[in-house]
Write an enzyme that holds these catalytic residues in place. Structure first.
Site, PDB file in Angstrom:
ATOM      1  N   TYR A  36      32.231  25.733  28.743  1.00 22.65           N
ATOM      2  CA  TYR A  36      33.113  24.568  28.642  1.00 22.65           C
ATOM      3  C   TYR A  36      32.677  23.453  29.579  1.00 22.65           C
ATOM      4  O   TYR A  36      32.401  23.684  30.754  1.00 22.65           O
ATOM      5  CB  TYR A  36      34.544  24.952  29.032  1.00 22.65           C
ATOM      6  CG  TYR A  36      35.270  25.764  27.999  1.00 22.65           C
ATOM      7  CD1 TYR A  36      35.487  25.273  26.718  1.00 22.65           C
ATOM      8  CD2 TYR A  36      35.757  27.024  28.324  1.00 22.65           C
ATOM      9  CE1 TYR A  36      36.172  26.022  25.769  1.00 22.65           C
ATOM     10  CE2 TYR A  36      36.454  27.779  27.398  1.00 22.65           C
ATOM     11  CZ  TYR A  36      36.654  27.273  26.120  1.00 22.65           C
ATOM     12  OH  TYR A  36      37.336  28.035  25.199  1.00 22.65           O
TER      13      TYR A  36
ATOM     14  N   LYS B 217      53.975  47.402  47.153  1.00 20.36           N
ATOM     15  CA  LYS B 217      54.518  46.297  46.348  1.00 20.36           C
ATOM     16  C   LYS B 217      53.434  45.724  45.429  1.00 20.36           C
ATOM     17  O   LYS B 217      52.242  45.993  45.629  1.00 20.36           O
ATOM     18  CB  LYS B 217      55.053  45.217  47.291  1.00 20.36           C
ATOM     19  CG  LYS B 217      53.971  44.537  48.114  1.00 20.36           C
ATOM     20  CD  LYS B 217      54.563  43.649  49.201  1.00 20.36           C
ATOM     21  CE  LYS B 217      53.458  42.970  49.990  1.00 20.36           C
ATOM     22  NZ  LYS B 217      53.998  42.303  51.207  1.00 20.36           N
TER      23      LYS B 217
END
Ligand SMILES: *Cc1c(COP(=O)(O)O)cnc(C)c1O
Length: 373
Positions: free
Chosen positions: A265, A40
Site C-alpha cells: 500500500y 490479566k
C-alpha cells in the site's frame, strides 16, 4: 484439520515449563513473601486459564486479574486460588463478585458503603501513593471512619501501585514507599491493620525495592519472561527470566521482483535491486504493529529479514533475498529464536515505538495458541 502448529498460518507457542521457571525465579527471590500471579488481559496474550493452571500446579495462592469477567473465566475453568480483581468493579458486577468468590480491590470509600449494603465481603483497599490513577487519597482518619460504617466489609489487604519503579533517576518510588508506610502506620493506630500488604510488581521486585515487598508481590511481566530496562543508577536484577512465547507465521507466497518495484500500500518501499520477497500470513489484525512498516524485521531461514512496505491487515512482506531456500508454507519467526538468532518483545517494541507489554497484549485472538511442556 487438526489444531497443531503444523496446520496454523500464524500461531504462538507457549512453554509451560518456562512460565513455571519464571514464576519460581520471582517466588524464590521474594521468599518468604508470597506471589500474586498477574494473569490479566488473557495473561498478556499467553492464555489466562493455561497460565493460571501452571501457576496453580506450582502451588500459587493468589491470581490477579483486571475485571470481574476475567475472574469469572478463571472460576469457570475451576481455578480455586484466591482471585484479586485489580482494576475496579462496576455496580452491575457486585453480585458476580460474591457468586464467583472473587476478591475486589476497593478504590474509594463510597465503594466500601456499596459493598457493605450487600453482605459480608473481604476486600483489599488500594491507597493512591502518588500515581494519581486508582486508589483512595482519603486521610487515614476518613478511611477508618468509613470502615466503621461498613461492618460487613473486612479489609484483608492494603495495596498500592508504582508509577516509575524502573527509574532510579527519580525520587517518585521512594516517596511512594514512604507514603504507603506512613498511611499504613496511621491506619494501624486507628485499629485498621489488614493481615496482607502488597505493592511491588515486576520492576520493583527485579530492581529490588525491598521495603515494598511486604507480604506479597504482584508480578505479571516477569512470569512471561520480561523485565523492563532500568533508568539511572539501578542495581542489578535479583532474578533472571526468559520469554515463554514464540510467535510464528507461514509464508503465503514468494516472488522475485525487479529493481524499482513498489511494494505494498502506498508504494512506500521501492526495491533498489532485484529482490526476492515473501508475503507472510500475519498483519496488524494479528498484532504485528503497523508502526513496523518499512522498519521491523523477522527471523527467516535463521537470519534477520527486513519488513518491506507497509504492514497490512492480514499480510506482511519481507525481503528474503538472503534466504533463497525459503518457500510457501515455511514458517518465519516474529518473536522467539531460530538457532542463535533471537527477537524478543522488547526489541520489537523499540522498533514500533511502543512497550513490550503492548506487543504481547497485541497478539490478537486470531493467532492460535499452542502449549508445550
Ligand atoms: C498489571 C499489574 C501488575 C503487574 O505488573 P507487571 O509490571 O506486569 O509485573 C501488578 N499490579 C497491578 C495493580 C497491575 O495492574
Amino acid at each position: 484439520m487438526v489444531a497443531v502448529p503444523q496446520n496454523a498460518r500464524c500461531y504462538v507457542e507457549i512453554s509451560r515449563s518456562r512460565i513455571a521457571a519464571n514464576y519460581r525465579a520471582v517466588r524464590d527471590a521474594v521468599s518468604p513473601g508470597g506471589v500474586i500471579g498477574v494473569v490479566k488481559a488473557n495473561a498478556y496474550g499467553h492464555g489466562a486459564v493455561e497460565v493460571a493452571r501452571v501457576l496453580a500446579s506450582e502451588g500459587i495462592g493468589w491470581l490477579g486479574v483486571s475485571s470481574v469477567e476475567e475472574g469469572v473465566t478463571l472460576r469457570t475453568a475451576r481455578l480455586t486460588q484466591r482471585i484479586l480483581v485489580m482494576a475496579g468493579v462496576m455496580k452491575w458486577e457486585f453480585e458476580a463478585v460474591r457468586e464467583f468468590g472473587l476478591t475486589p480491590v476497593v478504590h474509594s470509600l463510597d465503594e466500601l458503603q456499596e459493598f457493605n449494603e450487600r453482605g459480608p465481603l473481604q476486600v483489599h483497599l488500594k491507597l493512591d501513593t502518588g500515581m494519581d490513577r486508582l486508589g483512595t487519597l482519603a486521610p487515614a482518619r476518613e478511611i477508618a471512619d468509613a470502615l466503621a460504617k461498613a461492618p460487613q466489609v473486612t479489609v484483608e489487604g492494603l495495596l498500592s501501585h508504582f508509577a516509575s519503579a524502573t527509574d532510579f533517576s527519580s525520587e517518585q518510588t521512594p516517596e511512594q514507599i514512604r507514603m504507603f508506610h506512613r498511611k499504613a502506620a496511621e491506619l494501624k493506630q486507628l485499629g485498621v491493620a489488614p493481615p496482607l500488604m502488597h505493592f511491588a510488581s515486576t520492576n520493583a521486585v527485579a530492581y529490588p525495592r525491598r521495603d515494598s515487598w511486604l507480604s506479597m508481590v504482584r508480578p505479571g511481566h516477569a512470569i512471561y519472561g520480561y523485565v523492563s530496562p532500568a533508568r539511572g543508577p539501578a542495581p542489578a536484577p535479583v532474578f533472571q527470566v526468559k520469554p515463554a512465547l514464540q510467535w510464528r507465521a507461514r509464508i503465503v507466497t514468494v516472488k522475485e521482483v525487479p529493481a524499482g518495484a513498489r511494494v505494498g500500500y502506498g508504494g512506500s518501499y521501492v526495491t533498489e535491486a532485484p529482490a526476492r520477497l515473501a508475503v507472510l500470513a500475519a498483519g496488524y489484525a494479528d498484532g504485528v504493529p503497523h508502526r513496523l512498516s518499512n522498519k521491523g524485521r523477522v527471523i527467516a531461514g535463521g537470519r534477520f529479514a527486513p519488513m518491506v512496505g507497509t504492514v497490512s491487515m492480514d499480510l506482511t512482506t519481507i525481503d528474503i533475498t538472503q534466504s533463497p531456500q525459503l518457500k510457501p508454507g515455511d514458517e518465519v519467526t516474529l518473536l522467539g529464536s531460530e538457532g542463535s538468532v533471537s527477537l524478543d518483545a522488547q526489541q520489537v517494541a523499540k522498533g514500533a515505538g511502543t512497550i513490550s507489554y503492548s506487543v504481547l497484549c497485541g497478539i490478537s485472538a486470531r493467532v492460535k495458541r499452542f502449549y508445550t511442556d
